[in-house]
Scaffold this motif. Structure first.
Motif: not given
Ligand SMILES: O=C(O)C(=O)C[C@H](O)[C@H](O)COP(=O)(O)O
Length: 211
Positions: A25-28, A33-34, A36-43, A65-66
């Protein structure tokens, strides 16, 4: 802020939908954020792990933002649990009427998985015209998508399964492909190591692929 998305919005937002497997869970949040920072928000967070629903909930709350969706939806119960966790869309590896009806009733946009003409027709009968082609490379790849352009010209696909940076451009060049899905931008070892800058770089490269 926009809060509801159609399946077509989800497909058109970026050239790639990352297929995410989270065991911790701590990785979510740092992962989201990584990306989104790279330009991808649909996860697409797959329901393959016990932690997945909590991860979706955390991303929905902490990374506005995601746009977190749920993958591996295989039942109406999966769809209900995903919507409850705050998923904004769902992706399924196959299609059943029960899954389609549950998502419809919940107002959860669904990208149903298909691999044959009959499955496409069933999903279309139930009102779905944006579909995931899974497993794309294994089930016929580019040739299959080209063959479907005739009878199913109005359907937009998200081929997933066996796609990587090397072959994604060929898929994205097809008129019936709106985006591709894949796990290559969220490698298991990078997540385990917390190597968020590597994931951001992979996302940036993927977000710049031409369509
Ligand atoms: O878990 C699911 O819901 C699936 O449908 C499977 C994934 O979409 C593929 O396993 C991704 O394929 P790769 O990019 O080749 O790793």
């Amino acid at each position: 802020m926009k809060t509801s998305w159609t399946a077509l919005d989800v497909m058109r937002d970026a050239p790639v939908i990352p297929v995410i497997v989270l065991h911790d869970v701590k990785d979510a949040v740092p992962l989201a954020r990584a990306l989104v920072a790279g330009g991808i928000r649909m996860l697409e967070v797959t329901l393959r792990t016990r932690e997945a629903l909590e991860c979706i909930e955390l991303i929905a709350k902490e990374v506005p933002e995601a746009v977190a969706g749920a993958g591996t939806i295989r039942s109406a119960a999966d769809a209900q649990a995903s919507a409850l966790a705050g998923a904004k869309f769902g992706v399924s590896p196959g299609y059943t009427r029960a899954v389609g009806k549950a998502c419809h009733d919940l107002g959860l946009p669904l990208l149903p998985g298909v691999a044959t003409g009959s499955e496409i027709m069933l999903a279309q009968e139930d009102g779905f015209t944006e579909l995931k082609f899974f497993p794309a490379v294994q089930a016929g790849g580019l040739a299959m998508l080209k063959a479907w352009q005739g009878p199913f010209g109005e359907v937009k696909f998200c081929p997933t399964g066996g796609i990587h940076a090397g072959n994604a451009p060929e898929f994205l060049a097809l008129s019936n492909v709106a985006c591709v899905g894949g796990s290559w931008i969220v490698p298991t070892d990078a997540i385990a190591a917390g190597d968020w800058s590597r994931i951001e770089a992979l996302a940036r490269e993927a977000s710049q692929l031409a369509r």
